[in-house]
Write a protein that holds these residues in place. Structure first.
Motif, PDB file in Angstrom:
ATOM      1  N   UNK A  19       0.830  -1.206   0.000  1.00  0.00           N
ATOM      2  CA  UNK A  19       0.000   0.000   0.000  1.00  0.00           C
ATOM      3  C   UNK A  19       0.867   1.260   0.000  1.00  0.00           C
ATOM      4  N   UNK A  20       1.914   1.266   0.799  1.00  0.00           N
ATOM      5  CA  UNK A  20       2.802   2.426   0.844  1.00  0.00           C
ATOM      6  C   UNK A  20       3.542   2.599  -0.482  1.00  0.00           C
ATOM      7  N   UNK A  21       3.916   1.492  -1.100  1.00  0.00           N
ATOM      8  CA  UNK A  21       4.589   1.562  -2.402  1.00  0.00           C
ATOM      9  C   UNK A  21       3.671   2.160  -3.456  1.00  0.00           C
ATOM     10  N   UNK A  22       2.387   1.815  -3.386  1.00  0.00           N
ATOM     11  CA  UNK A  22       1.431   2.306  -4.380  1.00  0.00           C
ATOM     12  C   UNK A  22       1.081   3.775  -4.161  1.00  0.00           C
ATOM     13  N   UNK A  23       1.001   4.195  -2.905  1.00  0.00           N
ATOM     14  CA  UNK A  23       0.590   5.576  -2.612  1.00  0.00           C
ATOM     15  C   UNK A  23       1.770   6.530  -2.472  1.00  0.00           C
ATOM     16  N   UNK A  24       2.932   6.001  -2.040  1.00  0.00           N
ATOM     17  CA  UNK A  24       4.139   6.806  -1.781  1.00  0.00           C
ATOM     18  C   UNK A  24       3.852   7.925  -0.765  1.00  0.00           C
ATOM     19  N   UNK A  25       2.948   7.640   0.154  1.00  0.00           N
ATOM     20  CA  UNK A  25       2.581   8.638   1.161  1.00  0.00           C
ATOM     21  C   UNK A  25       2.134   7.915   2.426  1.00  0.00           C
ATOM     22  N   UNK A  26       2.833   8.159   3.549  1.00  0.00           N
ATOM     23  CA  UNK A  26       2.521   7.449   4.787  1.00  0.00           C
ATOM     24  C   UNK A  26       1.108   7.759   5.280  1.00  0.00           C
ATOM     25  N   UNK A  27       0.713   9.025   5.216  1.00  0.00           N
ATOM     26  CA  UNK A  27      -0.609   9.407   5.717  1.00  0.00           C
ATOM     27  C   UNK A  27      -1.718   8.751   4.908  1.00  0.00           C
ATOM     28  N   UNK A  28      -1.601   8.825   3.579  1.00  0.00           N
ATOM     29  CA  UNK A  28      -2.623   8.239   2.718  1.00  0.00           C
ATOM     30  C   UNK A  28      -2.665   6.728   2.861  1.00  0.00           C
ATOM     31  N   UNK A  29      -1.491   6.096   2.910  1.00  0.00           N
ATOM     32  CA  UNK A  29      -1.438   4.639   3.050  1.00  0.00           C
ATOM     33  C   UNK A  29      -2.055   4.201   4.370  1.00  0.00           C
ATOM     34  N   UNK A  30      -1.743   4.921   5.446  1.00  0.00           N
ATOM     35  CA  UNK A  30      -2.296   4.574   6.758  1.00  0.00           C
ATOM     36  C   UNK A  30      -3.814   4.701   6.760  1.00  0.00           C
ATOM     37  N   UNK A  31      -4.326   5.751   6.128  1.00  0.00           N
ATOM     38  CA  UNK A  31      -5.783   5.931   6.043  1.00  0.00           C
ATOM     39  C   UNK A  31      -6.428   4.790   5.260  1.00  0.00           C
ATOM     40  N   UNK A  59      11.903  11.374   2.958  1.00  0.00           N
ATOM     41  CA  UNK A  59      12.199  12.799   3.095  1.00  0.00           C
ATOM     42  C   UNK A  59      10.930  13.489   3.571  1.00  0.00           C
ATOM     43  N   UNK A  60      11.028  14.764   3.891  1.00  0.00           N
ATOM     44  CA  UNK A  60       9.855  15.485   4.366  1.00  0.00           C
ATOM     45  C   UNK A  60       8.806  15.645   3.273  1.00  0.00           C
ATOM     46  N   UNK A  61       9.250  15.617   2.030  1.00  0.00           N
ATOM     47  CA  UNK A  61       8.326  15.912   0.931  1.00  0.00           C
ATOM     48  C   UNK A  61       7.776  14.663   0.260  1.00  0.00           C
ATOM     49  N   UNK A  62       8.539  13.569   0.257  1.00  0.00           N
ATOM     50  CA  UNK A  62       8.040  12.395  -0.457  1.00  0.00           C
ATOM     51  C   UNK A  62       8.716  11.120   0.028  1.00  0.00           C
ATOM     52  N   UNK A  63       8.123  10.003  -0.387  1.00  0.00           N
ATOM     53  CA  UNK A  63       8.658   8.681  -0.086  1.00  0.00           C
ATOM     54  C   UNK A  63       8.923   7.982  -1.418  1.00  0.00           C
ATOM     55  N   UNK A  64      10.129   7.469  -1.605  1.00  0.00           N
ATOM     56  CA  UNK A  64      10.462   6.765  -2.841  1.00  0.00           C
ATOM     57  C   UNK A  64      11.076   5.411  -2.509  1.00  0.00           C
ATOM     58  N   UNK A  65      10.916   4.478  -3.415  1.00  0.00           N
ATOM     59  CA  UNK A  65      11.508   3.157  -3.246  1.00  0.00           C
ATOM     60  C   UNK A  65      13.002   3.204  -3.547  1.00  0.00           C
ATOM     61  N   UNK A  66      13.773   2.483  -2.770  1.00  0.00           N
ATOM     62  CA  UNK A  66      15.183   2.304  -3.093  1.00  0.00           C
ATOM     63  C   UNK A  66      15.298   1.325  -4.257  1.00  0.00           C
ATOM     64  N   UNK A  67      16.501   1.160  -4.781  1.00  0.00           N
ATOM     65  CA  UNK A  67      16.693   0.190  -5.863  1.00  0.00           C
ATOM     66  C   UNK A  67      16.317  -1.212  -5.396  1.00  0.00           C
ATOM     67  N   UNK A  68      16.718  -1.555  -4.170  1.00  0.00           N
ATOM     68  CA  UNK A  68      16.339  -2.857  -3.609  1.00  0.00           C
ATOM     69  C   UNK A  68      14.833  -2.917  -3.373  1.00  0.00           C
ATOM     70  N   UNK A  69      14.268  -1.772  -2.970  1.00  0.00           N
ATOM     71  CA  UNK A  69      12.827  -1.711  -2.748  1.00  0.00           C
ATOM     72  C   UNK A  69      12.035  -1.941  -4.018  1.00  0.00           C
ATOM     73  N   UNK A  70      12.552  -1.443  -5.148  1.00  0.00           N
ATOM     74  CA  UNK A  70      11.885  -1.651  -6.436  1.00  0.00           C
ATOM     75  C   UNK A  70      11.829  -3.136  -6.773  1.00  0.00           C
ATOM     76  N   UNK A  71      12.937  -3.839  -6.568  1.00  0.00           N
ATOM     77  CA  UNK A  71      12.975  -5.277  -6.851  1.00  0.00           C
ATOM     78  C   UNK A  71      12.049  -6.035  -5.906  1.00  0.00           C
ATOM     79  N   UNK A  72      12.054  -5.623  -4.644  1.00  0.00           N
ATOM     80  CA  UNK A  72      11.186  -6.261  -3.651  1.00  0.00           C
ATOM     81  C   UNK A  72       9.716  -6.009  -3.987  1.00  0.00           C
TER      82      UNK A  72
END
Length: 307
Positions: A19-31, A59-72
């Motif tokens: 869910x967090x990977x799809x939304x890239x936002x902790x607040x939205x994913x948690x909701x 970061x304060x502005x966004x959440x992005x997947x790491x290279x390992x995160x993309x593979x995962x």
């Protein structure tokens, strides 16, 4: 840090990660997950500790997947799809074997497919069936990969690591006209060069198969109309707008074309292949594997005997 031997990854954390990977936002994913943001943050941190590498750059502005995160993410997405499909099948088993079979198909198979379904339905009377007309290659791939369909009957050969395509039959393409084109039942491809033609859209495989035949015949076709559905093409023929080129099986199984002239094409004869496609790694219950078997048997042993 390697994953410790014997460590089990909580499936709940994997769903949170998805869910967090799809939304890239902790607040939205948690909701969306109906949990608090601190709970989500803690779960993701524990997941990263368990697998031994970072999944996200924060970061304060966004959440992005790491290279390992993309593979995962790619691996986890497949796991989620299989889990969802298995959940559906388990629920069907709990309901006493009832459930829904979803079949993707091209328009030209609708008549003979009814015969297969009659036999299948007699074996599984508690099942419900849903049919989806899927015409484009990318839509077939998406429907199978996303588990939107159990099987697809298509004229595209799909060669991917997760989709199998078994050939059903090869069929001729015929010319259908409102007016007589010849005193015989067969005409050469060259004779169609000056006649307005009604073909499937150029991005469709059948269109390409027809053009290949014209190329061999060294003839430039006069394409006036491109339509998705053969039913529409033949309606145009009925209005005298041109000659349609359609699969022979489509007109052979129907009685509604008795007022039209159907011609076999020669020099060369345009043909197309039809396949049954399904997901290689998806759990398919006995009812689905039986449907695939019946489809293969019907086409291998009966279609060759049709007119």
């Amino acid at each position: 840090m390697p994953i410790e031997e014997g460590v089990r990854i909580d499936f709940r954390k994997l769903s949170y990660f998805q869910e967090l990977s799809d939304t890239r936002n902790f607040t939205k994913a948690a909701n969306n997950l109906n949990i608090s943001q601190p709970s989500l943050t803690q779960a993701i941190k524990k997941l990263e500790d368990e697998i031994g590498f970072l999944l996200f750059e924060r970061s304060k502005r966004r959440v992005t997947l790491t290279e390992s995160g993309e593979r995962f993410y790619e691996a986890n997405r497949e796991l989620m799809k299989r889990h969802n499909a298995l959940t559906i099948e388990v629920n069907a088993i709990r309901e006493g074997g009832s459930g829904k079979v979803v079949i993707g198909m091209i328009e030209s198979t609708k008549n003979w497919m009814a015969s297969v379904i009659m036999e299948h339905y007699a074996l599984y009377p508690s099942l419900n069936y849903q049919f989806q007309e899927i015409l484009r290659k990318e839509d077939v791939i998406q429907a199978v990969q996303r588990y939107d369909t159990h099987v697809c009957i298509t004229n595209y050969f799909i060669n991917t690591e997760d989709i199998a395509s078994q050939p059903l039959y090869k069929e001729d393409i015929v010319a259908v006209s409102k007016q007589p084109l010849s005193t015989t039942e067969a005409i050469a491809m060259k004779t169609l060069g000056t006649i307005p033609l009604i073909l499937p859209p150029k991005e469709y495989q059948t269109h390409k198969d027809i053009l290949d035949a014209f190329t061999i015949a060294e003839t430039e076709p006069l394409i006036k109309f491109e339509v998705e559905r053969f039913e529409t093409a033949l309606a145009f023929v009925n209005r005298g707008l041109g000659v349609a080129m359609v699969p022979k099986r489509y007109v052979s199984y129907s009685e509604q074309f008795t007022n039209l002239y159907i011609y076999t094409l020669t020099d060369p004869t345009p043909t197309r292949m039809v396949y049954v496609s399904y997901h290689l790694h998806r759990y398919l219950p006995a009812a689905i594997t039986k449907l695939i078997s019946l489809t293969l048997d019907f086409n291998h042993h009966q279609l060759d005997d049709t007119p």
